[in-house]
Design an enzyme around this catalytic site. Structure first.
Site, PDB file in Angstrom:
ATOM      1  CB  CYS A 126      49.699  37.420  38.581  1.00 16.47           C
ATOM      2  SG  CYS A 126      50.993  36.900  38.319  1.00 16.47           S
ATOM      3  CD  GLU A 145      60.069  30.832  45.140  1.00 17.48           C
ATOM      4  OE1 GLU A 145      58.991  30.860  45.482  1.00 17.48           O
ATOM      5  OE2 GLU A 145      60.637  31.571  45.169  1.00 17.48           O
TER       6      GLU A 145
END
Ligand SMILES: C[S@@+](CC[C@H](N)C(=O)[O-])C[C@H]1O[C@@H](n2cnc3c(N)ncnc32)[C@H](O)[C@@H]1O
Length: 398
Positions: A353, A280
């Site tokens: 997404c 991340e």
């Protein structure tokens, strides 16, 4: 046309840029979303299309709001507004209700707007670069009901900050009451964003009241979540999404969870894995993930901070067999896709997404992976958005 039983159409529907499907039955909306995915992937041979997973609640599911401040002429008065942009993005609506936000967050938004009007605060104007108020960002925990909110300002010097924030706290308390029905406010933050940018949050934060995080639980794991870290906006549906990933993880797998946020997927699947390595780039999310390792006493999950394009190649040759991907809407891009092709994972579980970038990335991965299944999941009812879990298998290892 009907919506779910008992649902009335929102006053802002048609103008507001938020919802697209409040005027049709939820089952019809689900079929439309399924059709979009089928259409996009119809040329892939041997692909299994799975039925869309409906959201347990098509209403009041959003647990994070990010609303700009604006200005409108209302009943012959120029007033500060707070809400989403209209469909054409030409003005900010004067939001009075919302059927997809958690009701507690809608109450908070109404309290903040009334407070800002009373204080005489002016919305930031992008053209003239004048004014103070940029955004309200607020987050509510689904599991504990705790709420934090951030007032994003264009300058540091909020007028009479100490007294103004006391009045803000009182306004919110009066609005949401003490019964807990709308949640419990635990922190008010001033976030300063002096930059002329589309990003809502700046780097500098001042705690005006309480603490800067909420407690949120996913399964048996607990997290402390601040304003600037990513978290799925529909926590009611999140367990279904994460279980679809878990279903694809073979026992004793060694997994890389790329784009791991605060590590919610890494922890969720950890019971089935020998090891999970999260990657991340957001430093606050990375810090939260590391704290969660200690907090939850999980010993087989680790995290590396950095961009996937830079960290992933350093894990080459370390025997990871499965790759979980959950990138932002832009998808992977050529550089990351090329790195993946060089690493020889047996299986890739891709949480997307944006179906368009998923399709582009599928084409990039096609040299070595075939797309085995696509499973739409409705994380964003009443909007055009749809989440998809796609499973890829290595052509050389099956
Ligand atoms: C869609 S979120 C997924 C987070 C997590 N999997 C979850 O379910 O909450 C994407 C995450 O990728 C991070 N991110 C975006 N671009 C990145 C990059 N190039 N390298 C590493 N992380 C990135 C974002 O900060 C964000 O936390």
């Amino acid at each position: 046309m009907t919506t779910s039983p008992g649902t009335k159409i929102c006053t802002h529907f048609g103008t507001c840029g938020g919802c697209n499907y409040l005027d049709i039955d939820y089952t019809k909306e689900l079929r439309k979303k399924e059709q979009t995915i089928k259409e996009l992937f119809k040329t892939y041979r041997h692909l299994e299309f799975r039925t869309i997973v409906p959201s347990p609640s098509p209403e009041y599911y959003r647990h994070k709001i990010q609303l700009p401040f604006g200005r409108r002429n209302i009943a012959n008065k120029t007033l500060l507004t707070l809400g989403l942009f209209n469909k054409e993005s030409t003005f900010v609506l004067d939001q009075t209700e919302c059927q997809i936000q958690d009701p507690g967050l809608t109450e908070i938004a109404l309290a903040v707007k009334q407070w800002a009007r009373r204080e005489g605060l002016l919305p930031y104007n992008e053209k003239s670069r004048r004014g103070m108020m940029k955004y309200l960002v607020a987050r509510k925990s689904f599991s504990t009901g705790e709420i934090i909110l951030g007032i994003v300002t264009a300058k540091e010097d909020l007028p009479h900050a100490k007294d103004a924030s006391k009045r803000l706290h009182t306004a919110i308390q009066n609005r949401i009451g003490k019964t807990g029905k709308f949640g419990k406010i635990v922190g008010i933050i001033q976030n300063i964003n002096t930059k002329h940018t589309t990003m809502a949050l700046g780097r500098e934060e001042h705690l005006l009241w309480g603490r800067p995080y909420i407690h949120e639980h996913f399964g048996k794991h607990k997290f402390r979540v601040g304003l600037s870290t990513f978290l799925q906006v529909n926590p009611i549906q999140t367990p279904s999404l994460y279980n679809l990933v878990l279903d694809e993880i073979e026992p004793e797998s060694r997994v890389i969870d790329a784009y791991s946020g605060i590590g919610t997927i890494s922890f969720w699947i950890s019971g089935n894995c020998k090891e999970v390595m999260g990657i991340e780039e957001n430093p606050n999310s990375h810090k939260t993930a590391l704290e969660s390792v200690k907090y939850n006493k999980v010993h087989n999950v680790r995290f590396r901070k950095g961009r996937v394009a830079e960290v992933l190649p350093t894990l080459f040759g370390k025997n990871y067999d499965t790759l979980v991907l959950d990138p932002p809407r832009t998808g992977l891009g050529v550089e990351v896709a090329e790195t993946i092709l060089g690493m020889g994972f047996k299986k890739i579980v891709y949480v997307s997404c944006d179906p368009m970038s998923l399709r582009e990335d599928t084409n990039l991965l096609a040299r070595q992976y075939f797309l085995n299944s696509v499973q739409p999941v409705d994380m964003f009812p009443r909007t055009d958005h749809v989440e998809t879990v796609a499973v890829f298998r290595n052509k050389n290892l099956t």
